[in-house]
Scaffold this motif. Structure first.
Motif, PDB file in Angstrom:
ATOM      1  N   PHE A  48       0.813  -1.058   0.433  1.00 49.45           N
ATOM      2  CA  PHE A  48       0.142  -0.078  -0.081  1.00 49.45           C
ATOM      3  C   PHE A  48       0.738   1.330   0.303  1.00 49.45           C
ATOM      4  CE2 PHE A  48       1.235  -0.171   4.524  1.00 49.45           C
ATOM      5  CZ  PHE A  48       0.969   1.007   5.145  1.00 49.45           C
ATOM      6  N   ARG A  55      -3.551   3.757  -1.702  1.00 55.20           N
ATOM      7  CA  ARG A  55      -4.242   3.439  -2.463  1.00 55.20           C
ATOM      8  C   ARG A  55      -3.474   1.554  -1.759  1.00 55.20           C
ATOM      9  NH1 ARG A  55      -3.774   2.223  -8.678  1.00 55.20           N
ATOM     10  NH2 ARG A  55      -3.415  -0.096  -9.009  1.00 55.20           N
ATOM     11  N   ILE A  56      -4.254   0.777  -2.224  1.00 59.27           N
ATOM     12  CA  ILE A  56      -3.873  -0.786  -1.408  1.00 59.27           C
ATOM     13  C   ILE A  56      -4.084  -2.134  -2.545  1.00 59.27           C
ATOM     14  CG2 ILE A  56      -4.653  -2.480   0.041  1.00 59.27           C
ATOM     15  CD1 ILE A  56      -6.456  -0.183   1.602  1.00 59.27           C
ATOM     16  N   GLU A  57      -2.663  -2.222  -2.294  1.00 58.43           N
ATOM     17  CA  GLU A  57      -2.889  -3.515  -3.145  1.00 58.43           C
ATOM     18  C   GLU A  57      -2.629  -4.552  -3.284  1.00 58.43           C
ATOM     19  OE1 GLU A  57      -1.462  -2.941  -6.717  1.00 58.43           O
ATOM     20  OE2 GLU A  57      -1.251  -0.618  -6.507  1.00 58.43           O
ATOM     21  N   ASP A  83      -5.447 -10.209  -9.405  1.00 62.78           N
ATOM     22  CA  ASP A  83      -4.778  -8.981  -8.422  1.00 62.78           C
ATOM     23  C   ASP A  83      -5.749  -7.770  -8.821  1.00 62.78           C
ATOM     24  OD1 ASP A  83      -2.265 -10.122  -7.344  1.00 62.78           O
ATOM     25  OD2 ASP A  83      -1.236  -9.975  -8.990  1.00 62.78           O
ATOM     26  N   SER A  84      -5.565  -6.506  -7.688  1.00 58.35           N
ATOM     27  CA  SER A  84      -6.222  -5.329  -7.603  1.00 58.35           C
ATOM     28  C   SER A  84      -5.824  -4.655  -7.005  1.00 58.35           C
ATOM     29  CB  SER A  84      -8.029  -6.589  -8.144  1.00 58.35           C
ATOM     30  OG  SER A  84      -8.727  -4.928  -8.592  1.00 58.35           O
ATOM     31  N   HIS A  85      -6.569  -3.045  -6.802  1.00 60.51           N
ATOM     32  CA  HIS A  85      -6.283  -2.520  -5.803  1.00 60.51           C
ATOM     33  C   HIS A  85      -7.384  -1.805  -5.969  1.00 60.51           C
ATOM     34  CE1 HIS A  85      -6.597   0.022  -9.462  1.00 60.51           C
ATOM     35  NE2 HIS A  85      -7.088   1.412  -8.794  1.00 60.51           N
ATOM     36  N   LYS A 103      -8.691   1.943  -3.414  1.00 57.71           N
ATOM     37  CA  LYS A 103      -8.486   3.707  -3.316  1.00 57.71           C
ATOM     38  C   LYS A 103      -9.047   3.677  -1.969  1.00 57.71           C
ATOM     39  CE  LYS A 103      -6.071   5.119  -7.185  1.00 57.71           C
ATOM     40  NZ  LYS A 103      -5.803   6.849  -8.161  1.00 57.71           N
ATOM     41  N   LYS A 163      -9.951  -3.399 -10.240  1.00 57.68           N
ATOM     42  CA  LYS A 163     -10.120  -2.089  -9.276  1.00 57.68           C
ATOM     43  C   LYS A 163     -11.142  -3.190  -8.765  1.00 57.68           C
ATOM     44  CE  LYS A 163     -12.049   2.297  -8.366  1.00 57.68           C
ATOM     45  NZ  LYS A 163     -13.258   3.421  -8.550  1.00 57.68           N
TER      46      LYS A 163
END
Length: 264
Positions: free
Chosen positions: A88, A102-104, A116-118, A120, A148
């Motif tokens: 993050f 922003r968190i991965e 995999d995504s992220h 906010k 997302k």
């Protein structure tokens, strides 16, 4: 609501710029005015207002979601998955001195597939320390667009728990029988008398075998053994001498389920 406000703002911006361009391109100068007046004058007001209003609407709707504690309309009824934080970082944006992060994530969907995504989100400064790689959070995702996600803010702990349970079953970490005991069994306390580590690993979880002394609700006790797969970070919670929360069915005291927090 958010989509409607943003659509209205974008429409206003397009119409304002369109009117300005139309006015400038169709302006006919007379003998007293030059062609420059087609571009400089009161007609500039609408584009200037649009350049101010449109970003404000987008920012306000984002802030509104952050402080209402609800997911956006797009994700409100989306699928619930299990997101494990991989990294993050702060984005540089803040709201009332609270940073946007922003968190991965590595997300396991309801069907067991991972991606995999992220996400906010606005995170209070006092809670930033809770965001660490390996922490598990329920997330909402759209199956057709997994680039997302949003951290689940619905407050529906049942949906999050079901998603976590299905994930653990798929990995062989638990069984439906143990989940049934956890749901229907008697709550009790147990003291760890022995700890054995056979050495088997499943999905990054280590198998442990505990010797327990369980105290019944009436104050009497019984001894039993319990097998459980734990993440390495949780092994310290089951050391000899620890008091644990457990569940068991009165008719089967040899089958005891240990209750530990997910992000232990």
């Amino acid at each position: 609501m958010k989509s409607k406000l943003r659509a209205a703002a974008v429409a206003f911006g397009i119409l304002s710029v369109g009117y300005y361009l139309y006015y400038g391109l169709t302006y006919t100068p007379d003998e007293f005015t030059g062609g420059m007046l087609g571009w400089v004058g009161p007609q500039m007001a609408l584009p200037i207002i649009a350049l101010t209003v449109v970003p404000m609407v987008f920012a306000f709707t984002g802030i509104l979601e952050a402080f209402t504690g609800r997911n956006s309309s797009e994700f409100r009824d989306a699928e619930v998955g299990i997101g494990t934080i991989t990294s993050f970082r702060q984005t540089g944006v803040s709201v009332n001195d609270q940073p946007q992060v922003r968190i991965e994530f590595r997300v396991e969907g309801a069907d067991g597939k991972t991606f995999d995504s992220h996400a906010k989100m606005i995170v209070p400064l006092t809670e930033l320390a809770l965001l660490q790689p390996g922490v598990v959070l329920p997330v909402r995702y759209l199956p057709g667009r997994t680039d997302k996600v949003e951290v689940d803010r619905s407050g529906d702990s049942g949906a999050a728990q079901r998603a976590m349970n299905e994930s653990l079953i798929r990995k062989g970490i638990t069984t439906r029988g143990k989940l049934d005991i956890a749901e229907r069994g008697l709550a009790a306390q147990a003291v760890v008398r022995s700890l054995d580590v056979p050495g088997r690993i499943r999905g990054g979880y280590t198998e442990i075998v505990l010797g327990l002394v369980v105290t019944r609700p009436d104050g009497s006790t019984f001894e039993t053994r319990a097998e459980k797969y734990l993440p390495p970070s949780a092994v310290g919670l089951v050391q000899v001498g620890r008091i644990l929360q457990v569940h068991y069915l009165p008719g089967n005291e040899q089958e005891v389920v240990i209750a530990l927090p997910v992000n232990a």
